[in-house]
Each structure stands twice: as structure tokens, then as C-alpha cells.
Design an enzyme around this catalytic site. Structure first.
Site, PDB file in Angstrom:
ATOM      1  N   CYS A  53      10.092 -19.077  -8.162  1.00  0.00           N
ATOM      2  CA  CYS A  53       8.962 -18.367  -8.733  1.00  0.00           C
ATOM      3  C   CYS A  53       8.721 -18.867 -10.134  1.00  0.00           C
ATOM      4  O   CYS A  53       7.691 -18.661 -10.726  1.00  0.00           O
ATOM      5  CB  CYS A  53       9.235 -16.877  -8.793  1.00  0.00           C
ATOM      6  SG  CYS A  53       9.066 -16.128  -7.205  1.00  0.00           S
TER       7      CYS A  53
ATOM      8  N   GLN B  77      -1.516 -12.611  -3.048  1.00  0.00           N
ATOM      9  CA  GLN B  77      -1.753 -13.880  -2.348  1.00  0.00           C
ATOM     10  C   GLN B  77      -2.841 -13.756  -1.282  1.00  0.00           C
ATOM     11  O   GLN B  77      -3.518 -14.733  -0.970  1.00  0.00           O
ATOM     12  CB  GLN B  77      -0.456 -14.395  -1.698  1.00  0.00           C
ATOM     13  CG  GLN B  77       0.582 -14.900  -2.690  1.00  0.00           C
ATOM     14  CD  GLN B  77       0.172 -16.178  -3.417  1.00  0.00           C
ATOM     15  OE1 GLN B  77      -0.699 -16.925  -2.986  1.00  0.00           O
ATOM     16  NE2 GLN B  77       0.808 -16.430  -4.542  1.00  0.00           N
TER      17      GLN B  77
ATOM     18  N   ASN C 153       4.313 -15.164  -0.836  1.00  0.00           N
ATOM     19  CA  ASN C 153       3.936 -16.262  -1.729  1.00  0.00           C
ATOM     20  C   ASN C 153       4.654 -17.571  -1.420  1.00  0.00           C
ATOM     21  O   ASN C 153       4.184 -18.628  -1.815  1.00  0.00           O
ATOM     22  CB  ASN C 153       4.181 -15.856  -3.193  1.00  0.00           C
ATOM     23  CG  ASN C 153       5.521 -15.198  -3.399  1.00  0.00           C
ATOM     24  OD1 ASN C 153       5.816 -14.154  -2.815  1.00  0.00           O
ATOM     25  ND2 ASN C 153       6.358 -15.812  -4.209  1.00  0.00           N
TER      26      ASN C 153
ATOM     27  N   HIS D 169      -6.440 -14.697 -10.951  1.00  0.00           N
ATOM     28  CA  HIS D 169      -6.260 -16.149 -11.024  1.00  0.00           C
ATOM     29  C   HIS D 169      -5.846 -16.770  -9.693  1.00  0.00           C
ATOM     30  O   HIS D 169      -5.807 -17.996  -9.570  1.00  0.00           O
ATOM     31  CB  HIS D 169      -5.297 -16.536 -12.160  1.00  0.00           C
ATOM     32  CG  HIS D 169      -3.842 -16.301 -11.899  1.00  0.00           C
ATOM     33  ND1 HIS D 169      -2.985 -17.310 -11.544  1.00  0.00           N
ATOM     34  CD2 HIS D 169      -3.090 -15.178 -11.961  1.00  0.00           C
ATOM     35  CE1 HIS D 169      -1.750 -16.806 -11.420  1.00  0.00           C
ATOM     36  NE2 HIS D 169      -1.793 -15.515 -11.659  1.00  0.00           N
TER      37      HIS D 169
HETATM   38  N1  PLP Z   1       2.672 -10.966  -6.389  1.00  0.00           N
HETATM   39  C1  PLP Z   1       2.635 -12.130  -5.717  1.00  0.00           C
HETATM   40  C2  PLP Z   1       2.822 -12.131  -4.231  1.00  0.00           C
HETATM   41  C3  PLP Z   1       2.427 -13.327  -6.403  1.00  0.00           C
HETATM   42  O1  PLP Z   1       2.421 -14.488  -5.735  1.00  0.00           O
HETATM   43  C4  PLP Z   1       2.258 -13.282  -7.808  1.00  0.00           C
HETATM   44  C5  PLP Z   1       2.097 -14.530  -8.580  1.00  0.00           C
HETATM   45  O2  PLP Z   1       2.544 -15.584  -8.184  1.00  0.00           O
HETATM   46  C6  PLP Z   1       2.285 -12.036  -8.450  1.00  0.00           C
HETATM   47  C7  PLP Z   1       2.492 -10.892  -7.717  1.00  0.00           C
HETATM   48  C8  PLP Z   1       2.103 -11.932  -9.931  1.00  0.00           C
HETATM   49  O3  PLP Z   1       0.738 -12.078 -10.302  1.00  0.00           O
HETATM   50  P1  PLP Z   1       0.355 -12.493 -11.798  1.00  0.00           P
HETATM   51  O4  PLP Z   1       0.610 -13.950 -11.932  1.00  0.00           O
HETATM   52  O5  PLP Z   1      -1.110 -12.148 -11.928  1.00  0.00           O
HETATM   53  O6  PLP Z   1       1.182 -11.661 -12.707  1.00  0.00           O
END
Ligand code: PLP
Length: 392
Positions: free
Chosen positions: A326, A178, A150, A200
């Protein structure tokens, strides 16, 4: 908001109007509970099952192997906690650059006595299969390596890593939050046992995710209740959200090839323009094994200035992200991902993430390049020390 430039699609994406249109009836007249036996319930059930087939089609699985959740985070938690709770021998090996949705449940497991080992990436952000092979000299029950990072956008060699895991008798989970909808994913070609998705990130609604669980892999549910989703994830289904996720998956699958090459073109235009405007900028992560619309940049000698640059760009009309955080609470702290790649704490603090999406245009890229020099000129002067990473 019309004249804003939004280059933060890795954080979240705008809802595609076609997805909104598909969801609309389920937010108004088609309000039934999919577990009800009457007509309203059956209409909702059919919609959920259509969406399940659409999500399965995006990743080459069978619809029965898809469980809807309330987020990518929940899908990751279910994969990691559910497997270990199901009684599998407990040693988990994961990459050190996983999202907190994987790392935090792993920390929780480690606190309760499960052995957890983290694999370092190389300096380009890639987890090499040799590193996993080495870690698997001792048996493990579960391996978790994300499909695309990410922060850096770097694509991991998941098929090779999962083949190593399989050979050593370990199950393999990949967080594809991602990657999904941006690069082709096929759970059978990748040999993965579990794969997490989030709507999303692919122009679907927030608050919906899914976990692929290969037939035969037994998980213990994390959320207990009425037994929905074959008992793996209780709670009345978010029908409109699930319908939106299905539609988003179908659109992404249909348009992926054309969209990926369009985004690579835009990304390269952006990169070339930044190189011309900001000579001390450097690309972080592998130069081409990366998501089509994803750039992560450092600024040699101005690492402490990334947040200031982000705010100056915001002021000038462009939304971008700090590569380190994050959540906004951690903005400006060194990124554990860049630290794992070998960056020192100062360099690990100073990255900027620019991520393009379906509605990004050449005109936006050009406008961004016009406002960039002014934003950069607001920064403190360049200190002299060597750049790290791939020079642009
Ligand atoms: N995993 C990765 C690599 C992400 O980038 C994200 C969100 O940024 C998530 C998991 C979490 O997803 P969610 O926002 O649907 O909880």
C-alpha cells in the site's frame, strides 16, 4: 512523460481535463467561503451543494446523506470510529482484506477494548456471505466489507453481505474507493448504511473524499471545530476539490457503461498478450468478478522477482504496481491480502498489479506487450514449483 505507459490507476488517476476546467474558477476568482453570507460565499455554497448532488447521484443516495471529507481514508475513519464512538455496542466484524484506512482504525479500537473479528476471503478473494453468517452467531454493531479490493480488483457480494448484516441488526459500511465510478453502485439496492469514496480514484483531484451516511444513522465526528458538513466534519470546505469530485462523479456516471466495456476489452487483450509472452504468469483473484480495468498477476517460480520486474518495466517506460504494497515502504513484503487468500509468504510477495483507466488505449496495451518480454528476460530463471491461482 508523453510516451510513458501508465497502468497504475488503482493508485491514482490523472485529472480529467473536464474536471480541471470545472475546478478552475474556484481556484481563482470564485474563492469565497461557503459559510459566508455574502455573494462570494453563496456562490461557493451553491457549488458545494451542486457537487453534493452529483456525488449522491453516482451512488443513488440523497444529497443530505453525503459528507465531504479530505480523503477516502478520512471517510473510512469517520465511518468506523464515528459509529463506535456514538455509543453503539461495540463488536465490529470486518473483512481481513480491508484497506489500512479501515484496518488501522479497527486496530486502534481493538487496543481500546472493542471486540474486532476479521473474516477470511476464499482463495479467489471473495468474502462469502456464509462466513459472515457464521461470525454473526454473536451480535455485532458494525460490519465493514469493501466493494472492490485494491490489490486483486475482486468485487465483493456487498448486497448479499449487507442483507445478512441487516437481518442480524448490524449496520454495514462499505469502502467503495476502488469501485466507485467503475461499476454501478446503489446504496439502497446494496442495503448499506455507510459508503466511502475518494475523488482521485475516479479522475478527480487528490485530497477529497466523501462518506455516505444513511439518514437516521448517528455518527460522532472525528474532526471537531466550526461545525461544517452538518457538524460531522468541521473545517472550511475544499471548494475547488469538492467541485472537482462532483464533476468527476457526474462524468463517471454518464460514461460508466461504455467505459466499463471498453476497459474489459483492453484488459482481456492485455491478459491474452501476457499469457503469450510469459507462460508462468497466473491471474490472482476471481476471473471475472473483478473491476473492469484491473489485473493482479503472479509469476510461478519467480515470486521473488515481482519488484525487479516492476523496476525493469519502469525503466522501459511503463508504470505498474507491486500487488503487495500500500506504500513504497512495504514494497517486497508479503501482501496480507494474498496471505488471507491462502498464499504462502513467498507467493504472497510476488504479485504485479496492472490497472487501466479512462485514457488507456489499445496502442498502449500493444506497446506494453512489446516491452514486456524484454523486461521478463531480465529476471532470474523460473524455479520449478506448482502455480497457485487461476492459470491464464
Ligand atoms: N480504500 C481503498 C480500497 C483504497 O484503495 C484507498 C487508496 O488507495 C483508500 C481507501 C484511501 O483513499 P485516499 O487515498 O483517498 O485516502
Amino acid at each position: 512523460m508523453d510516451d510513458r505507459i501508465y497502468f497504475d490507476h488503482a493508485a491514482t488517476t490523472p485529472l480529467d481535463p473536464r474536471v480541471r476546467a470545472a475546478m478552475e474558477p474556484f481556484e481563482s476568482c470564485a474563492f469565497g467561503n461557503p459559510s459566508s453570507l455574502h455573494r462570494e460565499g453563496r456562490i461557493a455554497r451553491d457549488a458545494v451543494e451542486t457537487a453534493r448532488a452529483q456525488v449522491a447521484d453516482l451512488i443513488g443516495s440523497s444529497p443530505d446523506e453525503i459528507t465531504f471529507t479530505a480523503s477516502g481514508t478520512e471517510a473510512d475513519n469517520l465511518a468506523v470510529l464515528g459509529l463506535v464512538a456514538s455509543g453503539a455496542k461495540a463488536r465490529v466484524v470486518a473483512s481481513a482484506i480491508e484497506h489500512p484506512a479501515v484496518l488501522k482504525p479497527l486496530r486502534h479500537l481493538a487496543d481500546s477494548g472493542v471486540e474486532v473479528d476479521l473474516l477470511p476471503p476464499d482463495e479467489e478473494g471473495i468474502i462469502r456471505p456464509g462466513v459472515l453468517l457464521e461470525a454473526l452467531r454473536r451480535p455485532a454493531s458494525l460490519i465493514s466489507v469493501m466493494a472492490a479490493n485494491n490489490v486483486t480488483g475482486v468485487l465483493q457480494p456487498v448486497a448479499e453481505l449487507a442483507a445478512v448484516a441487516k437481518e442480524r441488526g448490524a449496520l454495514f459500511h462499505t469502502d467503495a474507493v476502488q469501485a466507485a465510478g467503475k461499476v454501478p453502485l446503489d446504496v439502497n439496492r446494496m442495503h448499506v448504511d455507510m459508503l466511502a469514496l475518494s475523488a482521485h480514484k475516479l479522475h478527480g483531484p487528490k485530497g477529497v473524499g466523501a462518506l455516505f451516511v444513511r439518514a437516521g444513522v448517528r455518527l460522532r465526528p472525528v474532526i471537531l471545530g466550526g461545525g461544517q458538513e452538518r457538524g460531522l466534519r468541521s473545517a472550511t470546505e475544499n471548494v475547488a476539490g469538492i467541485v472537482g469530485m462532483g464533476e468527476a462523479a457526474a462524468i463517471a456516471k454518464r460514461e460508466m457503461a461504455a467505459e466499463a466495456s471498453r476497459l474489459v476489452g483492453l484488459r482481456d487483450r492485455l491478459l491474452d498478450g501476457i499469457r503469450a509472452a510469459v507462460p508462468n504468469a497466473y491471474l490472482i483473484g476471481h476471473s471475472y468478478r473483478r473491476l473492469p480495468g484491473h489485473l493482479c498477476l503472479g509469476f510461478a517460480g519467480q515470486e521473488g522477482e515481482a519488484i525487479r520486474l516492476l523496476l525493469a518495466l519502469d525503466e522501459a517506460g511503463a508504470a505498474v504496481s507491486s500487488g503487495s504494497a500500500c506504500s513504497a515502504d512495504h514494497a517486497g513484503e508479503p501482501s496480507y491480502i494474498l496471505r488471507a487468500m491462502g498464499f504462502d509468504p513467498i507467493r504472497a510477495r510476488g504479485s504485479l498489479r496492472l490497472t487501466l483507466g479512462r485514457f488507456s488505449t489499445e496502442c498502449e496495451v500493444d506497446r506494453f506487450l512489446e516491452i514486456l518480454p524484454q523486461a521478463v528476460s531480465a529476471l532470474r530463471p523460473v524455479a520449478t514449483h506448482a502455480a497457485f491461482g487461476v492459470r491464464l
